[in-house]
Motif scaffolding. Structure first.
Motif, mmCIF file in Angstrom:
data_model
loop_
_atom_site.group_PDB
_atom_site.id
_atom_site.type_symbol
_atom_site.label_atom_id
_atom_site.label_comp_id
_atom_site.label_asym_id
_atom_site.label_seq_id
_atom_site.Cartn_x
_atom_site.Cartn_y
_atom_site.Cartn_z
ATOM 1 N N ALA A 77 49.657 27.619 49.981
ATOM 2 C CA ALA A 77 50.430 28.834 49.767
ATOM 3 C C ALA A 77 49.865 29.921 50.643
ATOM 4 O O ALA A 77 48.677 30.183 50.599
ATOM 5 N N ILE A 78 50.705 30.562 51.423
ATOM 6 C CA ILE A 78 50.235 31.602 52.309
ATOM 7 C C ILE A 78 50.616 32.962 51.748
ATOM 8 O O ILE A 78 51.177 33.796 52.418
ATOM 9 N N ASN A 79 50.390 33.181 50.498
ATOM 10 C CA ASN A 79 50.606 34.522 49.965
ATOM 11 C C ASN A 79 49.614 34.765 48.852
ATOM 12 O O ASN A 79 49.164 33.857 48.187
ATOM 13 N N HIS A 80 49.254 36.044 48.708
ATOM 14 C CA HIS A 80 48.211 36.406 47.757
ATOM 15 C C HIS A 80 48.668 36.244 46.319
ATOM 16 O O HIS A 80 47.852 36.101 45.417
ATOM 17 N N GLN A 81 49.963 36.291 46.103
ATOM 18 C CA GLN A 81 50.452 36.215 44.736
ATOM 19 C C GLN A 81 50.114 34.886 44.087
ATOM 20 O O GLN A 81 49.741 34.829 42.920
ATOM 21 N N GLN A 82 50.243 33.796 44.841
ATOM 22 C CA GLN A 82 50.017 32.476 44.269
ATOM 23 C C GLN A 82 48.543 32.188 44.049
ATOM 24 O O GLN A 82 48.181 31.221 43.415
ATOM 25 N N THR A 83 47.647 32.982 44.630
ATOM 26 C CA THR A 83 46.221 32.776 44.443
ATOM 27 C C THR A 83 45.574 33.943 43.698
ATOM 28 O O THR A 83 44.360 34.097 43.726
ATOM 29 N N LYS A 84 46.397 34.743 43.028
ATOM 30 C CA LYS A 84 45.868 35.954 42.396
ATOM 31 C C LYS A 84 44.937 35.637 41.226
ATOM 32 O O LYS A 84 44.135 36.464 40.822
ATOM 33 N N ASN A 85 45.054 34.446 40.642
ATOM 34 C CA ASN A 85 44.243 34.114 39.474
ATOM 35 C C ASN A 85 42.930 33.429 39.823
ATOM 36 O O ASN A 85 42.212 32.990 38.934
ATOM 37 N N ILE A 86 42.623 33.315 41.098
ATOM 38 C CA ILE A 86 41.330 32.738 41.491
ATOM 39 C C ILE A 86 40.214 33.689 41.067
ATOM 40 O O ILE A 86 40.240 34.870 41.401
ATOM 41 N N PRO A 87 39.231 33.200 40.317
ATOM 42 C CA PRO A 87 38.097 34.069 39.949
ATOM 43 C C PRO A 87 37.396 34.593 41.198
ATOM 44 O O PRO A 87 37.275 33.880 42.192
ATOM 45 N N LYS A 88 36.943 35.831 41.148
ATOM 46 C CA LYS A 88 36.306 36.435 42.312
ATOM 47 C C LYS A 88 34.910 35.835 42.500
ATOM 48 O O LYS A 88 34.019 36.061 41.662
ATOM 49 N N PRO A 89 34.670 35.086 43.579
ATOM 50 C CA PRO A 89 33.374 34.433 43.782
ATOM 51 C C PRO A 89 32.217 35.421 43.862
ATOM 52 O O PRO A 89 31.093 35.093 43.454
ATOM 53 N N GLN A 90 32.475 36.641 44.361
ATOM 54 C CA GLN A 90 31.385 37.591 44.566
ATOM 55 C C GLN A 90 30.732 38.031 43.258
ATOM 56 O O GLN A 90 29.616 38.563 43.264
ATOM 57 N N ILE A 91 31.413 37.804 42.145
ATOM 58 C CA ILE A 91 30.830 38.156 40.853
ATOM 59 C C ILE A 91 29.561 37.348 40.590
ATOM 60 O O ILE A 91 28.618 37.823 39.951
ATOM 61 N N LYS A 92 29.533 36.115 41.108
ATOM 62 C CA LYS A 92 28.393 35.230 40.871
ATOM 63 C C LYS A 92 27.370 35.259 42.004
ATOM 64 O O LYS A 92 26.392 34.522 41.953
ATOM 65 N N PHE A 93 27.579 36.089 43.021
ATOM 66 C CA PHE A 93 26.619 36.154 44.115
ATOM 67 C C PHE A 93 25.269 36.654 43.613
ATOM 68 O O PHE A 93 25.195 37.592 42.815
ATOM 69 N N THR A 94 24.202 36.024 44.093
ATOM 70 C CA THR A 94 22.851 36.491 43.748
ATOM 71 C C THR A 94 22.616 37.883 44.322
ATOM 72 O O THR A 94 22.041 38.753 43.659
ATOM 73 N N ASP A 95 23.020 38.079 45.573
ATOM 74 C CA ASP A 95 22.916 39.402 46.182
ATOM 75 C C ASP A 95 24.174 40.187 45.811
ATOM 76 O O ASP A 95 25.220 40.034 46.435
ATOM 77 N N LYS A 96 24.073 40.979 44.794
ATOM 78 C CA LYS A 96 25.220 41.699 44.262
ATOM 79 C C LYS A 96 25.825 42.634 45.308
ATOM 80 O O LYS A 96 25.119 43.226 46.123
ATOM 81 N N VAL A 97 27.127 42.745 45.261
ATOM 82 C CA VAL A 97 27.853 43.546 46.242
ATOM 83 C C VAL A 97 27.528 45.024 46.064
ATOM 84 O O VAL A 97 27.529 45.549 44.948
ATOM 85 N N ASP A 98 27.241 45.689 47.177
ATOM 86 C CA ASP A 98 26.944 47.117 47.149
ATOM 87 C C ASP A 98 27.884 47.824 48.127
ATOM 88 O O ASP A 98 27.716 47.745 49.342
ATOM 89 N N ASN A 99 28.886 48.496 47.585
ATOM 90 C CA ASN A 99 29.857 49.204 48.416
ATOM 91 C C ASN A 99 29.565 50.692 48.516
ATOM 92 O O ASN A 99 30.416 51.455 49.005
ATOM 93 N N ASN A 100 28.403 51.108 48.050
ATOM 94 C CA ASN A 100 28.034 52.527 48.089
ATOM 95 C C ASN A 100 27.968 53.003 49.536
ATOM 96 O O ASN A 100 27.169 52.494 50.326
ATOM 97 N N PRO A 101 28.776 53.985 49.918
ATOM 98 C CA PRO A 101 28.782 54.431 51.318
ATOM 99 C C PRO A 101 27.552 55.232 51.699
ATOM 100 O O PRO A 101 27.320 55.483 52.885
ATOM 101 N N HIS A 102 26.751 55.618 50.716
ATOM 102 C CA HIS A 102 25.593 56.465 50.996
ATOM 103 C C HIS A 102 24.311 55.670 51.211
ATOM 104 O O HIS A 102 23.284 56.258 51.567
ATOM 105 N N THR A 103 24.348 54.373 50.967
ATOM 106 C CA THR A 103 23.176 53.539 51.221
ATOM 107 C C THR A 103 23.484 52.596 52.372
ATOM 108 O O THR A 103 24.544 51.958 52.390
ATOM 109 N N PRO A 104 22.603 52.481 53.352
ATOM 110 C CA PRO A 104 22.881 51.641 54.524
ATOM 111 C C PRO A 104 22.733 50.153 54.208
ATOM 112 O O PRO A 104 22.142 49.774 53.193
#
Length: 532
Positions: free
Chosen positions: A169-196
Motif C-alpha cells: 500500500a502506497i498511502n499513509h492511511q493503510q499503515t496508520k495503525n503501525i505502532p511507532k517504533p521510536q517509542i521503543k528506541f533506547t536513545d529516546k527521541v529529542d526534538n528540543n530545538p534548543h539542545t544540539p
C-alpha cells in the motif's frame, strides 16, 4: 483533388514527411523545454522574483495554458483528472507530483503498447478499455487520494505489478495503525530545538585524530550547556580529519574490468535481523574492496525521521539490515564504513550521510557517489532510476519511494525493490568510473572530492525559523491581510510545537494547504467541526 491536397494527404499529421521527422522535432522541443525548466528551477531568487505581481501574472498565464493543454490531452486519451479537491491550483505539491506520475505511467504504457502493435509484436486488441478515476475516501480531507483503475476491473500489466500483494500500500492511511517504533528506541527521541545534536560515537576506529575524551562523559541527550560551551569540539565532525586526509590511490584511478552482476534470483541474499546474522554479514563485507550501500527512511510519522532499512551489496551477495530491530547494534559497522581501503558506493548520499550519523553514529570514509559521477558526465538525468534503466534495463518502481518502510514483516515486493537499489550499483560504478577516465581522468578525481565534501556533512537538528511561514505564503501566491498573516504565523508555530512534542512530521499534524486554508478563512471556534 488539387496537387496541394494530394501532397498534404501524404504528410504525417498534415505537417511532417514521416513519423521519424515528427519524432525528431518533438524530441527537440521537449529537450528545449527541459533545459528551460531546469534553468528556471535553479534560480536561487525564484521566490523573490515571484513576489512581483507582473511576473506572477505572466507565470500564471503560462501555467494556465499548460493546464489547458494537459486537460486536452487527458480528454483526447479518455482520461479524466480528479484530484479530490477544489482545483489543481489548490492541490498539495506532493499530490500534483503523484498524479502526474500516474498519468505519465498510463500514457507511456499506452505508447509502448501501440508501438508493439505497430511492430507486430502484439495483436491489436479488439476491446478498448477506458480509464476512469476511482476515489478512495478517507476521514482526513487533506489525505484524500485518487487513482486510475480500468473499467470492468481488468488491470494493466503495470497495475498488476503494483497490486501483486495485498500488503502493498502506497498511502499513509493503510499503515496508520503501525505502532511507532521510536517509542521503543533506547536513545529516546529529542526534538528540543534548543539542545544540539550530540554525536553518538563513543569509540573511533581507523582514527587519525583521537576522539575527544569528553565524549565518554556525555550521552546523546546531554543538556549540560556549560559543558558544551567549554568543549565545543564535541559538536564537530568526529571524522572530518580522516575524510580530509583520504586520497584515492592509483588503483582507484585506473580503468577496471566491468563485472556484470548475476540476476537477483541467482544472487545469495540475507535479511539481517539478529546479532548472529549481523556477525555473518560483517565477516563477509569486511574482506571486500568495495560495497554498495543505501538506506530506506521514514519521515511521515516522526519529526526528525529515522532509518528503517539498510541495504549493503558486495559483488556476490546482498544484505538487507533491519535497522529498527538492530538500531543499537550497528555502531560496529564503523570498523568497515571508516576503513579507507574499502570503497563505499552510494547514490545521492547527501541525506544518507546525515541519517547514518543521527541514527547509528556511523560515518563514511572513501565514498564514491554515482549521482555526482552522473552530474560530472552531464548525463541526461542523474537519478538512480535513470542509471538502472540505461545500464541495466531495470525499471525502478517509483511507487516504492512513498512506501512505509516501518512495515514488518516487509512484503516481498519491498524486499526486491530494496535489493535492486544496491545489487546493480557496483556494476554502474564500474561503468561510470571508466567513462569518467575516458572523458577526462581529472573528472574521476573531482567525483571523489565532491564525495568527500558530502561525507563531511554534519547532522544538525531542525531548528525553528520564526519567519519560515513567509515562504509558504509566497509560494501559495495568495493575498492575505494582516489578520490572516498573523493567523498563519501563529498556526505555523503551533504546528511545529505539536509536531516536536508528539514526534510527528509537520505535514502529518497539518499540511501546508490546510494551514493556508484555515488562515485564509479564519473560522470561529463554534463554526469548526469538533473532529478537526
Amino acid at each position: 483533388m488539387s496537387s496541394e491536397d494530394m501532397s498534404s494527404s501524404n504528410l504525417f499529421l498534415n505537417e511532417f514527411s514521416d513519423v521519424s521527422s515528427y519524432k525528431d522535432t518533438a524530441c527537440s522541443l521537449v529537450m528545449k523545454l527541459i533545459r528551460s525548466s531546469n534553468d528556471l528551477s535553479r534560480a536561487s531568487d525564484h521566490d523573490f522574483l515571484m513576489s512581483f505581481a507582473p511576473l506572477r501574472r505572466r507565470m500564471d498565464t503560462v501555467a494556465e495554458k499548460v493546464l489547458q493543454n494537459m486537460n486536452s490531452l487527458l480528454k483526447q486519451q479518455n482520461l479524466r483528472r480528479d484530484l479530490g479537491i477544489v482545483s489543481w491550483k489548490e492541490a498539495d505539491h506532493d499530490d500534483k507530483i503523484e498524479k502526474l506520475i500516474d498519468i505519465n505511467d498510463i500514457l507511456f504504457e499506452r505508447i509502448s503498447s501501440s508501438l508493439d502493435e505497430a511492430a507486430g509484436l502484439k495483436k491489436i486488441s479488439s476491446e478498448v478499455k477506458s480509464l476512469v478515476p476511482s476515489i478512495r475516501n478517507v476521514p482526513a480531507t487533506w489525505n484524500k487520494e485518487d487513482g486510475f483503475v480500468l473499467q470492468e476491473s481488468i488491470p494493466t500489466f503495470k497495475q498488476q505489478q503494483k497490486r501483486s500483494s495485498s500488503t502493498f500500500a502506497i498511502n499513509h492511511q493503510q499503515t496508520k495503525n503501525i505502532p511507532k517504533p521510536q517509542i521503543k528506541f533506547t536513545d529516546k527521541v529529542d526534538n528540543n530545538p534548543h539542545t544540539p545534536f550530540i554525536p553518538k560515537l563513543r569509540t573511533k576506529p581507523n582514527a587519525i585524530t583521537p576522539l575527544p575524551i569528553m565524549f565518554s562523559q556525555l550521552d546523546s541527550r546531554s543538556s549540560d550547556t556549560l559543558l558544551l560551551e567549554r568543549h565545543p569540539e564535541i559538536l564537530l565532525h568526529p571524522y572530518f580529519d580522516e575524510i580530509e586526509a583520504f586520497e584515492p590511490n592509483e588503483n582507484l584511478l585506473k580503468e577496471v574490468k566491468v563485472q556484470v552482476p548475476k540476476s537477483l534470483d541467482e544472487t545469495k541474499y540475507l535479511f539481517v535481523d539478529t546479532p548472529d546474522k549481523l556477525k555473518t554479514m560483517i565477516d563477509h563485507i569486511e574482506i571486500q574492496s568495495e560495497l554498495a550501500i543505501d538506506l530506506e527512511h521514514h519521515s511521515y510519522r516522526s519529526y526528525q525521521g529515522f532509518t528503517c532499512l539498510m541495504q549493503i551489496s558486495s559483488r556476490t551477495e546482498d544484505f538487507l539490515i533491519d535497522t529498527i530491530t538492530l538500531r543499537d547494534e550497528l555502531n560496529i559497522l564503523n570498523n568497515i564504513f571508516t576503513n579507507p581501503n574499502i570503497v563505499k558506493v552510494f547514490h545521492g548520499a547527501d541525506s544518507d550521510i546525515e541519517w547514518l550519523q543521527k541514527d547509528f553514529g556511523l560515518y563514511i570514509v572513501n565514498m564514491f557517489d554515482t549521482h555526482q559521477a552522473a552530474r560530472e558526465l552531464n548525463l541526461p538525468a542523474f537519478s538512480l532510476a535513470y542509471l538502472l534503466k540505461s545500464y541495466c534495463d531495470i525499471d525502478a518502481n517509483k511507487q516504492f519511494q512513498l512506501a512505509d518502510w516501518r512495515i514488518r514483516p516487509l512484503p516481498e515486493e519491498y524486499l526486491r525493490y530494496a535489493r535492486e537499489d544496491t545489487h546493480y550499483l557496483l556494476y554502474i560504478y564500474d561503468l561510470l568510473r571508466n567513462r569518467l577516465i575516458e572523458k577526462n581522468p581529472q573528472f574521476l578525481k573531482t567525483v571523489y572530492e565532491k564525495s568527500k565534501i558530502i561525507c563531511q556533512k554534519l547532522y544538525k537538528k531542525p531548528y525553528f525559523d520564526d519567519n519560515a511561514y513567509q515562504n509558504i505564503y509566497l509560494k501559495s501566491r495568495k493575498t492575505f491581510n494582516i489578520r490572516q498573516l498573523a493567523a498563519l504565523k501563529s498556526l505555523y508555530y503551533w504546528r511545529d510545537k505539536i509536531a516536536r512534542h508528539e514526534d510527528e512530521s509537520t505535514g502529518y499534524v497539518l499540511p501546508n494547504h490546510m494551514l493556508l486554508q484555515i488562515s485564509e478563512i479564519l473560522p470561529r471556534y463554534d463554526d469548526m467541526n469538533c473532529e478537526f
